[in-house]
Scaffold this motif. Sequence first.
Motif, mmCIF file in Angstrom:
data_model
loop_
_atom_site.group_PDB
_atom_site.id
_atom_site.type_symbol
_atom_site.label_atom_id
_atom_site.label_comp_id
_atom_site.label_asym_id
_atom_site.label_seq_id
_atom_site.Cartn_x
_atom_site.Cartn_y
_atom_site.Cartn_z
ATOM 1 N N UNK A 290 32.848 111.055 75.402
ATOM 2 C CA UNK A 290 33.374 112.385 75.116
ATOM 3 C C UNK A 290 32.928 112.749 73.704
ATOM 4 N N UNK A 291 32.191 113.856 73.582
ATOM 5 C CA UNK A 291 31.602 114.215 72.296
ATOM 6 C C UNK A 291 31.801 115.690 72.007
ATOM 7 N N UNK A 292 31.881 116.011 70.715
ATOM 8 C CA UNK A 292 32.023 117.393 70.311
ATOM 9 C C UNK A 292 31.403 117.646 68.961
ATOM 10 N N UNK A 293 30.882 118.858 68.767
ATOM 11 C CA UNK A 293 30.314 119.264 67.481
ATOM 12 C C UNK A 293 30.681 120.725 67.239
ATOM 13 N N UNK A 294 30.953 121.040 65.974
ATOM 14 C CA UNK A 294 31.350 122.409 65.634
ATOM 15 C C UNK A 294 30.797 122.751 64.256
ATOM 16 N N UNK A 295 30.070 123.862 64.169
ATOM 17 C CA UNK A 295 29.482 124.320 62.921
ATOM 18 C C UNK A 295 30.384 125.379 62.297
ATOM 19 N N UNK A 296 31.015 125.037 61.178
ATOM 20 C CA UNK A 296 31.921 125.953 60.499
ATOM 21 C C UNK A 296 31.207 126.863 59.511
ATOM 22 N N UNK A 297 29.905 126.675 59.372
ATOM 23 C CA UNK A 297 29.159 127.446 58.380
ATOM 24 C C UNK A 297 29.058 126.691 57.068
ATOM 25 N N UNK A 298 30.205 126.436 56.449
ATOM 26 C CA UNK A 298 30.208 125.679 55.190
ATOM 27 C C UNK A 298 30.030 124.192 55.456
ATOM 28 N N UNK A 299 30.263 123.753 56.694
ATOM 29 C CA UNK A 299 30.084 122.361 57.094
ATOM 30 C C UNK A 299 30.018 122.285 58.611
ATOM 31 N N UNK A 300 29.322 121.283 59.119
ATOM 32 C CA UNK A 300 29.251 121.030 60.550
ATOM 33 C C UNK A 300 29.880 119.669 60.824
ATOM 34 N N UNK A 301 30.718 119.601 61.854
ATOM 35 C CA UNK A 301 31.460 118.388 62.181
ATOM 36 C C UNK A 301 31.038 117.866 63.548
ATOM 37 N N UNK A 302 31.062 116.542 63.713
ATOM 38 C CA UNK A 302 30.748 115.933 65.001
ATOM 39 C C UNK A 302 31.647 114.726 65.206
ATOM 40 N N UNK A 303 32.059 114.510 66.468
ATOM 41 C CA UNK A 303 32.891 113.360 66.802
ATOM 42 C C UNK A 303 32.495 112.856 68.181
ATOM 43 N N UNK A 304 32.554 111.543 68.372
ATOM 44 C CA UNK A 304 32.261 110.967 69.673
ATOM 45 C C UNK A 304 33.168 109.788 69.963
ATOM 46 N N UNK A 305 33.684 109.728 71.185
ATOM 47 C CA UNK A 305 34.507 108.600 71.621
ATOM 48 C C UNK A 305 33.864 108.035 72.873
ATOM 49 N N UNK A 306 33.525 106.746 72.829
ATOM 50 C CA UNK A 306 32.757 106.125 73.893
ATOM 51 C C UNK A 306 33.457 104.859 74.370
ATOM 52 N N UNK A 307 33.477 104.631 75.675
ATOM 53 C CA UNK A 307 34.012 103.392 76.217
ATOM 54 C C UNK A 307 32.979 102.742 77.128
#
Length: 326
Positions: free
Chosen positions: A215-232
């Motif tokens: 399960x992965x997600x990424x979001x660009x806020x403009x001032x910063x871009x964030x990414x997270x991933x959870x893997x099993x």
Amino acid sequence: MKKSFITLAVLAATGAAMAQSSVTLYGRADLGVGSEKVKGKSTTSMFNGGLTTSRWGVRGSEDLGGGLKANFQFEQGLRLTTGEIAKSGGTEFGRQAHVGLSGGFGKVTLGRTTTVYDDARAVAVSFSVFDSSFTPANNGVFGSGGDYASRASSQIRYDMPNLGGVYGGLTYAFDQKADVDSTITGLLLGYKNGPMNFALGYQNQKEAADKYLQLAGAYDLGIAALAVGYNTRSGSDAKGDDTELTLGVEVPVGAAVKLSAGYATSKTEVGNATSSKASGFALGATYTMSKRTRLYAGYRDVEVKDGSGKVKSDGSLLGLGVRHDF
């Protein structure tokens, strides 16, 4: 009469050339210099692929009419330090070797290529130091019980058309061995709209008896871009199960500079007992010199412990390099 025949021949040749939409030679050259420390011993050397693997390839498509296209791609990895071919899966064109069709129905690819599950992992490692030699998740943290296959041979891959931001795909790789079932199946479902990208991936590797869920997600806020991933990873009784987490952030500084940081952690359990734990972090920076050339610098530190908390391995890398695309 002779001149008319020549004219017709030239027009026919031109028409044939126009039917071939494109054939493109492309590549990437990436080389760095750095100091790597493993179990207290440091070595300084030149290393390949600081940001991404060096490669060259040929891709193309032919317009068949009615929105239908025939596509192909051959891609080969390279080690610039020696000029050798960097084989993936033990083959010369192990990165990509496929042909297929695309149209309003989506895209069907036949041959050796990445699995759809790898697309989900890519969302979790979206930024400059997160899919590279500096990525903790790629260098000692993940895969303690066995990492997933990012590519598969004899594969049928289907990518659905984008439907209002919803995307997805299926992977089926045929059995390659006589004595064991080596089929690989996978599923991808995602949603991408503007600054956000979320993906769910599943992959079943019969030979290793491993099932992966990402399960992965990424979001660009403009001032910063964030990414997270959870893997099993759900495996055999002998290898146990893995849980893995990765976090990343990338911050633009002006038009040319991007700073990034990442963290990754994983745990392997065998028989309901922790057999291995790992964690690591990374820092990186890139400077865009042109559309095709960028400089980079990065630092990675990873530590792996056994179930009792004793350090089994540790290592770090500090380096800088240049990447050029063509």
